[in-house]
Design a protein around this motif. Structure first.
Motif, short mmCIF file in Angstrom:
data_model
loop_
_atom_site.label_atom_id
_atom_site.label_comp_id
_atom_site.label_asym_id
_atom_site.label_seq_id
_atom_site.Cartn_x
_atom_site.Cartn_y
_atom_site.Cartn_z
N ASP A 7 0.67 -1.41 -0.07
CA ASP A 7 -0.12 0.12 -0.10
C ASP A 7 0.79 1.13 -0.09
N LEU A 8 1.93 1.18 0.82
CA LEU A 8 2.97 2.37 0.70
C LEU A 8 3.49 2.59 -0.58
N GLU A 9 3.90 1.50 -1.04
CA GLU A 9 4.72 1.45 -2.33
C GLU A 9 3.74 2.14 -3.54
N TRP A 10 2.56 1.55 -3.55
CA TRP A 10 1.37 2.26 -4.42
C TRP A 10 1.31 3.84 -4.38
N ALA A 11 1.48 4.36 -3.14
CA ALA A 11 1.77 5.88 -3.02
C ALA A 11 3.01 6.41 -3.32
N LEU A 12 4.22 5.69 -2.94
CA LEU A 12 5.27 6.25 -2.96
C LEU A 12 6.02 6.17 -4.54
N LYS A 13 5.54 5.29 -5.37
CA LYS A 13 5.93 5.34 -6.72
C LYS A 13 5.23 6.49 -7.62
N GLU A 14 4.34 6.93 -7.00
CA GLU A 14 3.61 8.08 -7.86
C GLU A 14 4.39 9.18 -8.12
N PRO A 15 4.83 9.70 -9.03
CA PRO A 15 5.87 10.92 -9.33
C PRO A 15 5.34 12.07 -8.99
N ALA A 16 3.99 12.36 -9.32
CA ALA A 16 3.42 13.83 -8.93
C ALA A 16 2.86 13.93 -7.55
N TYR A 17 3.21 14.93 -6.82
CA TYR A 17 2.82 15.37 -5.60
C TYR A 17 1.29 15.36 -5.51
N ASP A 18 0.57 16.02 -6.37
CA ASP A 18 -0.65 15.92 -6.32
C ASP A 18 -1.16 16.45 -7.88
N VAL A 19 -2.56 16.52 -8.06
CA VAL A 19 -3.13 16.88 -9.24
C VAL A 19 -4.56 17.41 -9.14
N ALA A 20 -5.05 18.11 -10.12
CA ALA A 20 -6.34 18.68 -10.22
C ALA A 20 -7.47 17.57 -10.19
N PRO A 21 -8.52 17.82 -9.68
CA PRO A 21 -8.94 18.75 -8.96
C PRO A 21 -8.42 19.14 -7.51
N TRP A 22 -7.45 18.55 -6.99
CA TRP A 22 -6.76 18.83 -5.90
C TRP A 22 -7.93 18.45 -4.52
N ASP A 23 -8.60 17.47 -4.52
CA ASP A 23 -9.37 17.11 -3.60
C ASP A 23 -9.56 15.62 -3.15
N SER A 24 -10.35 15.08 -2.80
CA SER A 24 -10.27 13.57 -2.35
C SER A 24 -10.55 12.66 -3.39
N ARG A 72 12.75 12.05 -1.58
CA ARG A 72 14.15 11.61 -2.06
C ARG A 72 14.04 10.55 -3.10
N ARG A 73 12.90 9.99 -3.23
CA ARG A 73 12.82 8.91 -4.36
C ARG A 73 12.62 9.68 -5.64
N HIS A 74 11.93 10.85 -5.61
CA HIS A 74 11.58 11.59 -6.73
C HIS A 74 12.18 13.15 -6.77
N ASP A 75 13.47 12.75 -6.68
CA ASP A 75 14.41 13.93 -6.61
C ASP A 75 14.07 15.30 -7.47
N GLY A 76 13.92 16.23 -6.91
CA GLY A 76 13.29 17.58 -7.54
C GLY A 76 11.82 17.50 -7.48
N ALA A 77 11.14 16.53 -7.14
CA ALA A 77 9.76 16.68 -7.08
C ALA A 77 9.43 17.83 -6.02
N ASP A 108 11.56 21.12 3.15
CA ASP A 108 12.79 20.64 3.57
C ASP A 108 12.82 20.82 5.22
N VAL A 109 13.07 19.89 5.78
CA VAL A 109 12.91 19.73 7.38
C VAL A 109 14.37 19.21 7.89
N SER A 110 15.51 19.25 7.11
CA SER A 110 16.84 18.30 7.38
C SER A 110 17.34 19.24 8.38
N ALA A 111 17.15 20.51 8.52
CA ALA A 111 17.80 21.15 9.51
C ALA A 111 17.25 21.17 10.79
#
Length: 288
Positions: free
Chosen positions: A158-175, A238-243, A280-283
Motif C-alpha cells: 500500500d505504501l509502495e503504491w503511494a510512493l511510486k507516484e511521481p506527481a505530488y498532487d493533481v487537479a482537482p486537488w481534492d479527495s 528522496r525517491r523523486h528528486d526534484g519533485a 525541507d526539514v533536514s535542519a
C-alpha cells in the motif's frame, strides 16, 4: 543540529518514560487540548465551502508536518531530550505490538464500551480526561482492528503504491483524485466499504474509537501515526528528486478550487509559513 525521530518499537524504557511524562505534562498544562481544538477547526471536507487545509487538499502533508512540529516543540519545552516517535504500521500490526504496550500508549479498549483501561492514558489513571469534543464519555476509546467488522492495517504494498507516484498532487486537488502522492497517502478511495480506505485513512479506521473523529488528536497515537505519514513524504521526496509540492500557483478565479486550497508560496493557516518552506526539514529533524 537536527534531532532524531525514532521508531516507537526501538525506544528504550527511559525514552518511553520521558516521552509519556512530557505528553502528560503538556496535557496537564492545558496545552494539549488546544491541539485538539486546532485540528477540529481546520478539518474540512470537499463539500464545505471556504479554504481546506488539513484534509482533502494538497496541504494535508505540510499542514500536519507543521502541526507535529508544534506538539514536538511543546514536548521539548518540558524535556529537551524528547522527540516524536513514529509507529510503523506496516510492521507492528497487532494489538499487542508497539506502540500498544503498558509503558507507552496502553492497549485496546474493552469490549463493552471501548474504554482504554491500561497504560498511562487510561481514564482511571487520572491524567487523561477527554475535554474537547466529548460525546458519551470523558475516557479514551479504541477498537483495534475493529473486532465486530475486522479490517487489516495497510501493508508495504500500500505504501509502495503511494510512493511510486511521481506527481505530488493533481487537479482537482481534492479527495476524488486517483493520481498524486498526497491523496494516495491520505487515502481517500473510490467505491464503498473498507476497500475504499487506504494508508492514512485506513489506520484511523483500524484504531477506531477516538481516532474516528476530527477530535482524533485526543488519542496520543495520532502523533505516532502522523509521524510515520510524515516519514513517507520524506521518503517520497528522496525517491523523486526534484519533485515539489503542487500546485505551484493558486487556481484561477474560474476554477472550482479558487480560494479553497493553498499553493506552494501561500501562507498555510494557522501559521505564517508556506508549504514550500516546509518541504525541507533536514535542519530540524531526521528519521532513524
Amino acid at each position: 543540529m537536527a534531532y532524531v525521530r525514532k521508531d516507537a518499537a526501538t525506544l528504550t524504557a527511559t525514552e518511553k518514560r520521558r516521552f509519556v511524562n512530557a505528553l502528560l505534562e503538556v496535557k496537564r498544562r492545558g496545552e494539549y487540548d488546544e491541539f485538539v481544538r486546532t485540528h477540529i477547526a481546520y478539518y474540512s471536507s470537499d463539500g464545505e465551502r471556504g479554504l481546506r487545509t488539513a484534509h482533502m487538499a494538497p496541504s494535508f502533508l505540510p499542514w500536519h508536518r507543521r502541526f507535529l512540529l508544534d506538539l514536538e516543540e511543546a514536548l521539548r519545552r518540558v524535556d529537551s531530550s524528547v522527540t516524536l516517535p513514529y509507529w510503523d504500521w506496516t510492521r507492528d500490526r497487532t494489538a499487542r505490538s508497539a506502540p500498544w504496550t503498558a509503558d507507552l500508549l496502553g492497549g485496546n479498549g474493552r469490549r463493552s464500551d471501548r474504554q482504554v483501561t491500561t497504560g498511562p492514558f487510561a481514564y482511571r489513571e487520572g491524567n487523561w480526561t477527554i475535554r474537547v469534543n466529548v460525546t458519551d464519555a470523558e475516557f479514551l476509546t479504541r477498537d483495534l482492528g475493529r473486532r465486530d467488522n475486522p479490517i487489516d492495517l495497510p501493508g508495504r504494498s500500500d505504501l509502495e503504491w503511494a510512493l511510486k507516484e511521481p506527481a505530488y498532487d493533481v487537479a482537482p486537488w481534492d479527495s476524488t483524485v486517483a493520481r498524486g502522492f498526497r491523496n494516495r497517502m491520505e487515502g481517500w478511495g473510490t467505491g464503498r466499504g473498507s476497500a475504499s480506505w487506504r494508508n492514512h485513512n485506513r489506520v484511523h479506521r483500524w484504531v477506531g474509537g477516538t481516532m474516528l473523529s476530527a477530535a482524533s488528536v485526543n488519542d496520543p497515537v495520532f502523533w505516532l501515526h502522523h509521524a510515520f505519514v510524515d516519514l513517507q513524504w520524506y521518503r517520497w521526496q528522496r525517491r523523486h528528486d526534484g519533485a515539489r509540492y503542487r500546485p505551484a500557483t493558486a487556481p484561477g478565479s474560474g476554477d472550482e478550487q479558487h480560494g479553497r486550497i493553498v499553493s506552494r508560496r501561500e501562507a498555510l493557516p494557522p501559521w505564517d509559513v508556506t508549504p514550500g518552506e516546509l518541504e525541507d526539514v533536514s535542519a530540524t529533524y531526521r528519521y532513524a
